[in-house]
Design an enzyme around this catalytic site. Sequence first.
Site, short mmCIF file in Angstrom:
data_model
loop_
_atom_site.label_atom_id
_atom_site.label_comp_id
_atom_site.label_asym_id
_atom_site.label_seq_id
_atom_site.Cartn_x
_atom_site.Cartn_y
_atom_site.Cartn_z
N VAL A 1 0.83 -1.21 0.00
CA VAL A 1 0.00 0.00 0.00
C VAL A 1 0.86 1.26 0.00
O VAL A 1 0.64 2.18 -0.79
CB VAL A 1 -0.97 0.00 1.19
N GLU B 1 -10.65 6.17 5.16
CA GLU B 1 -11.40 5.59 4.04
C GLU B 1 -10.83 4.25 3.62
O GLU B 1 -11.58 3.31 3.28
CB GLU B 1 -11.37 6.56 2.85
N VAL C 1 -11.68 0.33 5.33
CA VAL C 1 -12.83 -0.54 5.06
C VAL C 1 -13.07 -0.64 3.56
O VAL C 1 -13.27 0.38 2.90
CB VAL C 1 -14.11 -0.02 5.76
N GLY D 1 -11.22 -1.27 0.95
CA GLY D 1 -10.22 -0.84 -0.04
C GLY D 1 -10.63 0.40 -0.81
O GLY D 1 -10.79 1.48 -0.25
N ILE E 1 -13.42 1.11 -2.31
CA ILE E 1 -14.84 1.50 -2.31
C ILE E 1 -15.02 2.68 -1.34
O ILE E 1 -14.68 2.56 -0.16
CB ILE E 1 -15.72 0.32 -1.85
N GLY F 1 -2.39 -15.72 -4.92
CA GLY F 1 -2.06 -14.51 -4.20
C GLY F 1 -3.25 -13.80 -3.59
O GLY F 1 -3.13 -12.65 -3.13
N GLU G 1 -3.26 -14.86 2.20
CA GLU G 1 -1.94 -14.82 2.82
C GLU G 1 -1.47 -16.24 3.14
O GLU G 1 -2.25 -17.18 3.18
CB GLU G 1 -2.00 -14.01 4.12
N LYS H 1 -13.92 -4.48 10.19
CA LYS H 1 -14.48 -3.51 9.23
C LYS H 1 -15.93 -3.17 9.56
O LYS H 1 -16.31 -2.00 9.52
CB LYS H 1 -14.35 -4.06 7.81
N GLY I 1 -5.87 -4.76 -2.20
CA GLY I 1 -4.89 -4.55 -3.26
C GLY I 1 -4.24 -3.20 -3.13
O GLY I 1 -4.83 -2.25 -2.60
#
Length: 441
Positions: free
Chosen positions: A14, A129, A132, A134, A136, A187, A190, A205, A302
């Site tokens: 990230v 933001e 929760v 990603g 969205i 992938g 994990e 979340k 992602g």
Amino acid sequence: MKKINIGIVGYGVVGSSVVKILDKDREIITQKSDLDINVKKVYTRNWNRKLLYPIDDSKKAKTVDEIINDKDIDIVVEVAGGIEFPYQLITQAIKNRKNIVTANKALLAEKGKDIFSLAQKYDVRVGFEAAVAGGIPIIKALREGLVANDINKIYGILNGTTNYILTSMYTEGKSFEQALKEAQEKGYAEADPTLDINGTDAAHKISILASLSFGGFVDFSQVYVEGIDKIDTLDIELGRELGYTLKLLAIAKSHGEEVEIRVNPTFLPSWHPLSKVDGVFNAVMVEGNNVGETMFYGRGAGGLPTASAVISDIVCIGKSIANNLGRDLEITSMDWKHKDLTLTKVKDFYTRYYIRFTVPDITGILAKIASVFAKYNISIAAVIQKEKVLKLQKETKEKVVPLVILTHTASENNIQLAIKEIVSNKYSVEIPVIIRVEDEE
């Protein structure tokens, strides 16, 4: 044009994606925000490993103190993960009057009350933001887009790993173990997927969404969490026969003075929009008293989708700094009401239930189970009784077969009492499989 200096803590998937987007899409971000966002310092524990995106040596911080003590840094971006280290980092940064952007759902779910209370005390903002779903923009939607609504209910598919596994089991008939292995190979899971498959990630979340929607703080230890590791393809197939699709659903419902928050495998009607959310995608359905049902869909994880949400918060906070608005820019926030939400106890849940018994293949067994259900005021909506022999009982050599009962809405307490009696009477030779059903009657 106002220059906004940021310091980033964490330079994995990230963190490196944030820098990448700010580099490659600088022109469009500048045009839309009228801000000059400058990555001043980045900290990671190990600069010797191979970086996912290159960064100039002058920006590499050797200690986190170089970021939180730098008077020129306006926003500290925490994307390191974990709880204790980020908690210490963020609290110290807030005390130094740094605004915060974090993607850390575990931290906010378990330490949010302390963090948001401290942020209010020091008059700084916390953007979350990316914590929760990603990419969205569900936090922005709840804070601003749905501000005219009393939120009644939230349903969320909030973990891509578990959604991928359940999709594979549903569409390809794979076992849980096979689907998990495939997710790891691709992938999507994990090496240690425990927090995904046991439901903890989704619970973090939904706790955040519930706090924001219902205006109070959640004691995370009181949230009911059930994972997917015990799901059998047999139940997925039998559920399909009844017209349902299985999802790991994160649920938050307002019941006046109480809030029901839970994560559990859930059968949804196959026509339901969330039943169509497959693979690694996430979705959140929110019901407001004025707007009705709205649904938000997209990539819930992602590097790039999550970084997109991080940058959205950077811009939002940056504009408040540029215009000297401070916290006043926010319409509602996690600390909008200083109260603790009262969570509904598990025994007081009311929903429909799918229950699969493993019963002796003898006359009258269904009638016996039905009589126990009647005793506890549980109404039967549908029954599937299969001739498929699961095994032979060791003692009696009797055949045992699956018997599925779908109930009308019933209390969790009565369901558990009925199950206990059925098992003690050996009407079911194994502990029944219980899956909750969200299908409003």
